[in-house]
Design a protein around this motif. Sequence first.
Motif, PDB file in Angstrom:
ATOM      1  N   VAL A  32       0.852  -1.192   0.000  1.00 35.90           N
ATOM      2  CA  VAL A  32       0.000   0.000   0.000  1.00 35.90           C
ATOM      3  C   VAL A  32       0.887   1.242   0.000  1.00 35.90           C
ATOM      4  CG1 VAL A  32      -1.724   1.321   1.289  1.00 35.90           C
ATOM      5  CG2 VAL A  32      -1.845  -1.182   1.235  1.00 35.90           C
ATOM      6  N   VAL A  33       0.598   2.170  -0.889  1.00 36.46           N
ATOM      7  CA  VAL A  33       1.321   3.437  -0.918  1.00 36.46           C
ATOM      8  C   VAL A  33       0.494   4.451  -0.127  1.00 36.46           C
ATOM      9  CG1 VAL A  33       2.258   5.274  -2.361  1.00 36.46           C
ATOM     10  CG2 VAL A  33       2.323   2.907  -3.169  1.00 36.46           C
ATOM     11  N   HIS A  34       1.000   4.848   1.016  1.00 39.63           N
ATOM     12  CA  HIS A  34       0.279   5.784   1.875  1.00 39.63           C
ATOM     13  C   HIS A  34       0.463   7.221   1.389  1.00 39.63           C
ATOM     14  CE1 HIS A  34      -0.689   2.767   4.938  1.00 39.63           C
ATOM     15  NE2 HIS A  34       0.531   2.276   4.744  1.00 39.63           N
ATOM     16  N   LEU A  35      -0.467   8.068   1.745  1.00 39.20           N
ATOM     17  CA  LEU A  35      -0.323   9.491   1.457  1.00 39.20           C
ATOM     18  C   LEU A  35       0.881  10.031   2.225  1.00 39.20           C
ATOM     19  CD1 LEU A  35      -4.070  10.603   1.631  1.00 39.20           C
ATOM     20  CD2 LEU A  35      -2.652  10.372  -0.407  1.00 39.20           C
ATOM     21  N   LYS A  52       8.763  14.137  -1.071  1.00 35.48           N
ATOM     22  CA  LYS A  52       9.678  14.136  -2.206  1.00 35.48           C
ATOM     23  C   LYS A  52       9.371  12.987  -3.155  1.00 35.48           C
ATOM     24  CE  LYS A  52      14.514  14.437  -3.592  1.00 35.48           C
ATOM     25  NZ  LYS A  52      14.249  13.617  -4.780  1.00 35.48           N
ATOM     26  N   ARG A  53       9.052  11.806  -2.592  1.00 36.08           N
ATOM     27  CA  ARG A  53       8.705  10.650  -3.427  1.00 36.08           C
ATOM     28  C   ARG A  53       7.489  10.961  -4.281  1.00 36.08           C
ATOM     29  NH1 ARG A  53       6.959   6.004  -0.555  1.00 36.08           N
ATOM     30  NH2 ARG A  53       7.137   4.893  -2.529  1.00 36.08           N
ATOM     31  N   PHE A  54       6.505  11.613  -3.682  1.00 35.41           N
ATOM     32  CA  PHE A  54       5.286  11.944  -4.414  1.00 35.41           C
ATOM     33  C   PHE A  54       5.552  12.999  -5.483  1.00 35.41           C
ATOM     34  CE2 PHE A  54       3.026   9.293  -1.657  1.00 35.41           C
ATOM     35  CZ  PHE A  54       1.693   9.222  -2.040  1.00 35.41           C
ATOM     36  N   GLU A  55       6.381  13.966  -5.168  1.00 38.97           N
ATOM     37  CA  GLU A  55       6.715  15.002  -6.148  1.00 38.97           C
ATOM     38  C   GLU A  55       7.505  14.414  -7.313  1.00 38.97           C
ATOM     39  OE1 GLU A  55       5.677  18.133  -6.436  1.00 38.97           O
ATOM     40  OE2 GLU A  55       4.368  17.616  -4.758  1.00 38.97           O
ATOM     41  N   ASP A  56       8.411  13.486  -6.984  1.00 43.54           N
ATOM     42  CA  ASP A  56       9.184  12.826  -8.044  1.00 43.54           C
ATOM     43  C   ASP A  56       8.258  12.013  -8.951  1.00 43.54           C
ATOM     44  OD1 ASP A  56      11.483  13.885  -7.038  1.00 43.54           O
ATOM     45  OD2 ASP A  56      12.151  12.059  -6.007  1.00 43.54           O
ATOM     46  N   ALA A  82     -15.756  10.958  -8.945  1.00 46.01           N
ATOM     47  CA  ALA A  82     -14.697  11.572  -8.146  1.00 46.01           C
ATOM     48  C   ALA A  82     -13.294  11.226  -8.629  1.00 46.01           C
ATOM     49  CB  ALA A  82     -14.852  11.150  -6.675  1.00 46.01           C
ATOM     50  N   VAL A  83     -13.199  10.338  -9.634  1.00 48.85           N
ATOM     51  CA  VAL A  83     -11.867   9.914 -10.080  1.00 48.85           C
ATOM     52  C   VAL A  83     -11.065  11.084 -10.639  1.00 48.85           C
ATOM     53  CG1 VAL A  83     -12.615   9.312 -12.436  1.00 48.85           C
ATOM     54  CG2 VAL A  83     -10.625   8.189 -11.463  1.00 48.85           C
ATOM     55  N   LYS A  84      -9.769  11.114 -10.305  1.00 51.07           N
ATOM     56  CA  LYS A  84      -8.878  12.140 -10.841  1.00 51.07           C
ATOM     57  C   LYS A  84      -8.276  11.555 -12.102  1.00 51.07           C
ATOM     58  CE  LYS A  84      -5.199  15.324  -9.540  1.00 51.07           C
ATOM     59  NZ  LYS A  84      -4.238  15.713  -8.469  1.00 51.07           N
ATOM     60  N   VAL A  85      -8.885  11.848 -13.249  1.00 54.35           N
ATOM     61  CA  VAL A  85      -8.518  11.229 -14.519  1.00 54.35           C
ATOM     62  C   VAL A  85      -7.056  11.496 -14.862  1.00 54.35           C
ATOM     63  CG1 VAL A  85      -9.025  11.108 -16.990  1.00 54.35           C
ATOM     64  CG2 VAL A  85     -10.887  11.451 -15.348  1.00 54.35           C
ATOM     65  N   ALA A  86      -6.346  10.418 -15.223  1.00 51.48           N
ATOM     66  CA  ALA A  86      -4.933  10.505 -15.630  1.00 51.48           C
ATOM     67  C   ALA A  86      -4.094  11.251 -14.612  1.00 51.48           C
ATOM     68  CB  ALA A  86      -4.807  11.136 -17.018  1.00 51.48           C
ATOM     69  N   ASP A  87      -4.331  10.966 -13.334  1.00 47.80           N
ATOM     70  CA  ASP A  87      -3.570  11.586 -12.254  1.00 47.80           C
ATOM     71  C   ASP A  87      -2.076  11.318 -12.448  1.00 47.80           C
ATOM     72  OD1 ASP A  87      -2.430  12.420  -9.897  1.00 47.80           O
ATOM     73  OD2 ASP A  87      -3.510  11.026  -8.596  1.00 47.80           O
ATOM     74  N   PRO A  88      -1.254  12.336 -12.683  1.00 45.80           N
ATOM     75  CA  PRO A  88       0.167  12.112 -12.979  1.00 45.80           C
ATOM     76  C   PRO A  88       0.913  11.441 -11.838  1.00 45.80           C
ATOM     77  CG  PRO A  88      -0.277  14.445 -12.637  1.00 45.80           C
ATOM     78  CD  PRO A  88      -1.597  13.765 -12.713  1.00 45.80           C
ATOM     79  N   THR A  89       0.550  11.731 -10.595  1.00 46.25           N
ATOM     80  CA  THR A  89       1.220  11.106  -9.455  1.00 46.25           C
ATOM     81  C   THR A  89       0.914   9.617  -9.414  1.00 46.25           C
ATOM     82  OG1 THR A  89       0.955  13.151  -8.209  1.00 46.25           O
ATOM     83  CG2 THR A  89       1.598  11.196  -6.958  1.00 46.25           C
ATOM     84  N   PHE A  90      -0.337   9.255  -9.649  1.00 45.32           N
ATOM     85  CA  PHE A  90      -0.733   7.860  -9.641  1.00 45.32           C
ATOM     86  C   PHE A  90       0.011   7.075 -10.723  1.00 45.32           C
ATOM     87  CE2 PHE A  90      -3.533   4.398 -11.052  1.00 45.32           C
ATOM     88  CZ  PHE A  90      -3.702   3.708  -9.865  1.00 45.32           C
TER      89      PHE A  90
END
Length: 259
Positions: A75-78, A86-90, A251-259
């Motif tokens: 599981v990838v936590h917030l 930093k991991r999320f920004e990368d 509610a889906v964030k379409v093509a979420d770049p972070t995901f």
Amino acid sequence: MIKGRNERERVTIAKVYRARQGHIFRWWEELSEEEKDSLLAQVSSIDFRFVTEMGRRLRLKSSPVSFGELMLPPVVHLPQTETDEKRFEDAKAVGKEHLRKGKVAVATVAGGVSSRMGLFDSKALLKVGPITGKTLIQLFAEKIAAIRKRYSTLLPWLIMTSDATDKRIREFFEENQNFGLAKGTVHFLKQGMVPVLDERGKLVMEEKGRIALSPDGHGGFFDVLVKSGLLEGLLKNGIEDLFYFQVDNPAVKVADPTF
């Protein structure tokens, strides 16, 4: 065993009896020539190896099934710490780059009918804008248009429909000029149908000359993606990521770049 009118029909009929599904011809003599042709056409399109295997599984349903040792998936936590941030920004940076380079496509499964909400029409046409009256599919179309503009990217959109929803969804897009999306960038795929079996693994008849069929579910998306040739086309055009979601998730964030 009934006899076909030509060699091709005899081969088709023999296939049914080999699969021990000869009961579907119970009313053969009562059918018109047109109904006989229709039934045989249905039979020709059925994968009887699949039917036999599904029947075997139905008959064994009372037997215990071992799944081995079940493990929790990672599981990838917030973000909780600066390191997480930093991991999320990368990750977001990589996602944005993939979008800009045209490596991403979007897939939406929209084969369902909204009967539980009293619409008895495609879920995609359910109005979710309390003031604007926008439908789910329009909401997603506008999101995709905005992402294309933001990243100057093609972002192909694949929409899986079904026998029950295909006509209405296509008409809705035509009525609304594809919501401004270039026609060659929106692809419709109709999910497959599979025969309905009873608890003994026997084909169920909808009518005397028609086998009952049912949509093959969300998993059918991957089957039709390959059979339609779209997967090959996407790969040739450099698509590496497929952002997949169901049409009833506003509610889906379409093509979420972070995901």
